[in-house]
Design an enzyme around this catalytic site. Structure first.
Site, PDB file in Angstrom:
ATOM      1  N   HIS A  18       0.835  -1.204   0.000  1.00 33.82           N
ATOM      2  CA  HIS A  18       0.000   0.000   0.000  1.00 33.82           C
ATOM      3  C   HIS A  18       0.876   1.262   0.000  1.00 33.82           C
ATOM      4  O   HIS A  18       0.692   2.158  -0.837  1.00 33.82           O
ATOM      5  CB  HIS A  18      -0.897  -0.046   1.249  1.00 33.82           C
ATOM      6  CG  HIS A  18      -1.848   1.089   1.376  1.00 33.82           C
ATOM      7  ND1 HIS A  18      -3.186   0.959   1.115  1.00 33.82           N
ATOM      8  CD2 HIS A  18      -1.665   2.371   1.770  1.00 33.82           C
ATOM      9  CE1 HIS A  18      -3.795   2.116   1.330  1.00 33.82           C
ATOM     10  NE2 HIS A  18      -2.879   2.983   1.738  1.00 33.82           N
ATOM     11  N   GLU A  19       1.830   1.321   0.903  1.00 32.77           N
ATOM     12  CA  GLU A  19       2.657   2.525   1.041  1.00 32.77           C
ATOM     13  C   GLU A  19       3.597   2.720  -0.146  1.00 32.77           C
ATOM     14  O   GLU A  19       3.779   3.848  -0.619  1.00 32.77           O
ATOM     15  CB  GLU A  19       3.438   2.491   2.360  1.00 32.77           C
ATOM     16  CG  GLU A  19       2.575   2.406   3.611  1.00 32.77           C
ATOM     17  CD  GLU A  19       1.490   3.470   3.727  1.00 32.77           C
ATOM     18  OE1 GLU A  19       1.595   4.536   3.093  1.00 32.77           O
ATOM     19  OE2 GLU A  19       0.510   3.218   4.456  1.00 32.77           O
ATOM     20  N   HIS A  22       1.725   4.353  -3.014  1.00 29.99           N
ATOM     21  CA  HIS A  22       1.664   5.821  -2.926  1.00 29.99           C
ATOM     22  C   HIS A  22       2.961   6.459  -3.423  1.00 29.99           C
ATOM     23  O   HIS A  22       2.936   7.393  -4.221  1.00 29.99           O
ATOM     24  CB  HIS A  22       1.454   6.273  -1.470  1.00 29.99           C
ATOM     25  CG  HIS A  22       0.102   6.043  -0.916  1.00 29.99           C
ATOM     26  ND1 HIS A  22      -1.047   6.554  -1.463  1.00 29.99           N
ATOM     27  CD2 HIS A  22      -0.295   5.353   0.193  1.00 29.99           C
ATOM     28  CE1 HIS A  22      -2.083   6.196  -0.738  1.00 29.99           C
ATOM     29  NE2 HIS A  22      -1.661   5.455   0.276  1.00 29.99           N
ATOM     30  N   ASP A  95      -6.889   7.963   3.140  1.00 30.72           N
ATOM     31  CA  ASP A  95      -6.566   8.227   1.734  1.00 30.72           C
ATOM     32  C   ASP A  95      -7.838   8.529   0.945  1.00 30.72           C
ATOM     33  O   ASP A  95      -7.892   9.480   0.165  1.00 30.72           O
ATOM     34  CB  ASP A  95      -5.888   7.014   1.081  1.00 30.72           C
ATOM     35  CG  ASP A  95      -4.591   6.617   1.763  1.00 30.72           C
ATOM     36  OD1 ASP A  95      -3.919   7.494   2.338  1.00 30.72           O
ATOM     37  OD2 ASP A  95      -4.251   5.423   1.707  1.00 30.72           O
TER      38      ASP A  95
END
Length: 180
Positions: A18-19, A22, A95
């Site tokens: 997920h990170e 980004h 988010d």
């Protein structure tokens, strides 16, 4: 609060994916990572990981494309989870909140949607439904764009995710080095 001892390897891998999603999409769209660190070390407030960006000087105006790119960056964590795991988790709430606010502003304040140029301050029920449809259209476009970029760069992401999982925290320099 989340007890760090209960974090499974599967959860940590999802958070890392997920990170990194980004960070990668931000690099691809804005041509600069601007990362202070990416971490998958749980925090006392329940946060399981995050990307800490260096602050950009405030830009007084942004174009439609720049705002859409910001929304794609916000949606990129969800998109990365979708690509890697076949679905996204509930770890995306902040988010999605940010992306939704940006999309609503595009529709209601900036005249940057198919609903036209007029600002909409107190919409009646019918117009509110049209706004919701338009906001979701913008969010879906951003999500799908982030999914495409992640699929196109999956091998690079694999390298960074592996490195992040091994080290739990990485810097911009380590992020760039492992994108190869």
């Amino acid at each position: 609060m989340t007890d760090p001892t209960t974090i499974t390897n599967e959860t940590r891998e999802r958070v890392a994916t997920h990170e990194v999603g980004h960070a990668l999409i931000r690099l691809l769209l804005f041509k600069k990572p601007g990362i202070k660190r990416i971490t998958v070390n749980p925090e006392g407030d329940g946060t399981l990981g995050y990307v800490l960006h260096s602050s950009d000087p405030d830009k007084p105006i942004r174009t439609r494309t720049e705002i859409l790119n910001d929304i794609k960056v916000s949606m990129a964590g969800m998109a990365a989870e979708q690509v890697y795991f076949g679905e996204f988790s509930n770890g995306n709430s902040s988010d999605l909140k940010q992306a939704t606010l940006e999309a609503e502003n595009m529709v209601k304040l900036y005249g940057m949607s198919d609903l036209g140029f007029g600002q909409i301050s107190n919409p009646e029920e019918k117009v509110e439904k049209e706004i919701r449809v338009e906001v979701n259209k913008i969010l879906e476009e951003a999500f799908n764009g982030a999914v495409r970029l992640i699929k196109d760069n999956k091998r690079k992401m694999d390298n960074v995710i592996k490195y992040l999982l091994a080290n739990r925290e990485i810097t911009e320099e380590e992020f760039i080095k492992n994108l190869k």
